[in-house]
Design a protein around this motif. Structure first.
Motif, PDB file in Angstrom:
ATOM      1  N   SER A  39       0.818  -1.214   0.000  1.00 36.50           N
ATOM      2  CA  SER A  39       0.000   0.000   0.000  1.00 36.50           C
ATOM      3  C   SER A  39       0.859   1.275   0.000  1.00 36.50           C
ATOM      4  O   SER A  39       0.362   2.350  -0.298  1.00 36.50           O
ATOM      5  CB  SER A  39      -0.967   0.005   1.187  1.00 36.50           C
ATOM      6  OG  SER A  39      -0.272   0.208   2.407  1.00 36.50           O
TER       7      SER A  39
ATOM      8  N   PRO B 102       2.333   3.338  -4.124  1.00 38.04           N
ATOM      9  CA  PRO B 102       2.004   4.566  -4.857  1.00 38.04           C
ATOM     10  C   PRO B 102       2.840   5.766  -4.401  1.00 38.04           C
ATOM     11  O   PRO B 102       3.209   6.612  -5.213  1.00 38.04           O
ATOM     12  CB  PRO B 102       0.515   4.779  -4.552  1.00 38.04           C
ATOM     13  CG  PRO B 102       0.001   3.407  -4.269  1.00 38.04           C
ATOM     14  CD  PRO B 102       1.131   2.708  -3.562  1.00 38.04           C
TER      15      PRO B 102
ATOM     16  N   ASP C 171       6.293   5.201  -5.960  1.00 40.86           N
ATOM     17  CA  ASP C 171       6.188   5.452  -7.402  1.00 40.86           C
ATOM     18  C   ASP C 171       6.147   6.944  -7.675  1.00 40.86           C
ATOM     19  O   ASP C 171       6.807   7.437  -8.594  1.00 40.86           O
ATOM     20  CB  ASP C 171       4.930   4.796  -7.987  1.00 40.86           C
ATOM     21  CG  ASP C 171       5.116   3.324  -8.272  1.00 40.86           C
ATOM     22  OD1 ASP C 171       6.271   2.875  -8.424  1.00 40.86           O
ATOM     23  OD2 ASP C 171       4.096   2.610  -8.353  1.00 40.86           O
ATOM     24  N   GLY C 172       5.369   7.672  -6.879  1.00 38.90           N
ATOM     25  CA  GLY C 172       5.284   9.123  -7.041  1.00 38.90           C
ATOM     26  C   GLY C 172       6.632   9.792  -6.816  1.00 38.90           C
ATOM     27  O   GLY C 172       6.999  10.720  -7.542  1.00 38.90           O
TER      28      GLY C 172
ATOM     29  N   GLU D 244       8.760   9.083  -9.935  1.00 42.70           N
ATOM     30  CA  GLU D 244       8.331   9.926 -11.054  1.00 42.70           C
ATOM     31  C   GLU D 244       8.800  11.372 -10.855  1.00 42.70           C
ATOM     32  O   GLU D 244       9.289  12.003 -11.789  1.00 42.70           O
ATOM     33  CB  GLU D 244       6.812   9.888 -11.205  1.00 42.70           C
ATOM     34  CG  GLU D 244       6.289   8.572 -11.728  1.00 42.70           C
ATOM     35  CD  GLU D 244       4.779   8.487 -11.709  1.00 42.70           C
ATOM     36  OE1 GLU D 244       4.105   9.540 -11.654  1.00 42.70           O
ATOM     37  OE2 GLU D 244       4.267   7.350 -11.735  1.00 42.70           O
TER      38      GLU D 244
END
Length: 113
Positions: free
Chosen positions: A93, A96, A99-100, A103
């Motif tokens: 969980s 994300p 990943d953010g 990025e």
């Protein structure tokens, strides 16, 4: 104005602070990201992938992540010993967020000289 006063607030009581307490540390996010990318990983594979981390630090960090229920450790009763690690659902969980961050880093990386 919403009537809040910064002198009456305490960052330690926020979700941000709690999340940071789980992933704060020199190698925690790297370990979590490794497990996200490769799934099930053995201890020595993790050591080789990360590189400049001592066995003691890797072991201690994995134990902390396991205690926080972000990583699962499975030890198999065989010779030589075999230990594997993978993300728990709770650990997944967090992906994300990681990943953010990845990025953002790709988009905002400053050029090297």
């Amino acid at each position: 104005m919403n009537g809040r006063c910064i002198s009456q607030e305490h960052l330690g009581d926020t979700g941000f602070s709690y999340t940071l307490s789980l992933i704060n540390g020199k190698y925690k996010m790297t370990i979590l990201y490794t497990l996200m990318e490769f799934g099930v990983v053995r201890f020595n594979e993790m050591k080789k992938y990360i590189g400049r981390i001592s066995y003691k630090t890797l072991s201690a960090t994995l134990k902390e992540l396991e205690a926080d229920q972000l990583v699962h450790r499975e030890e198999y009763p065989q010779i030589p010993p075999k230990v594997e690690y993978w993300l728990t659902e709770r650990g997944k969980s967090l992906m994300p967020l990681l990943d953010g961050m990845c990025e953002w880093g790709e988009k905002n990386r400053l050029p090297t000289v």
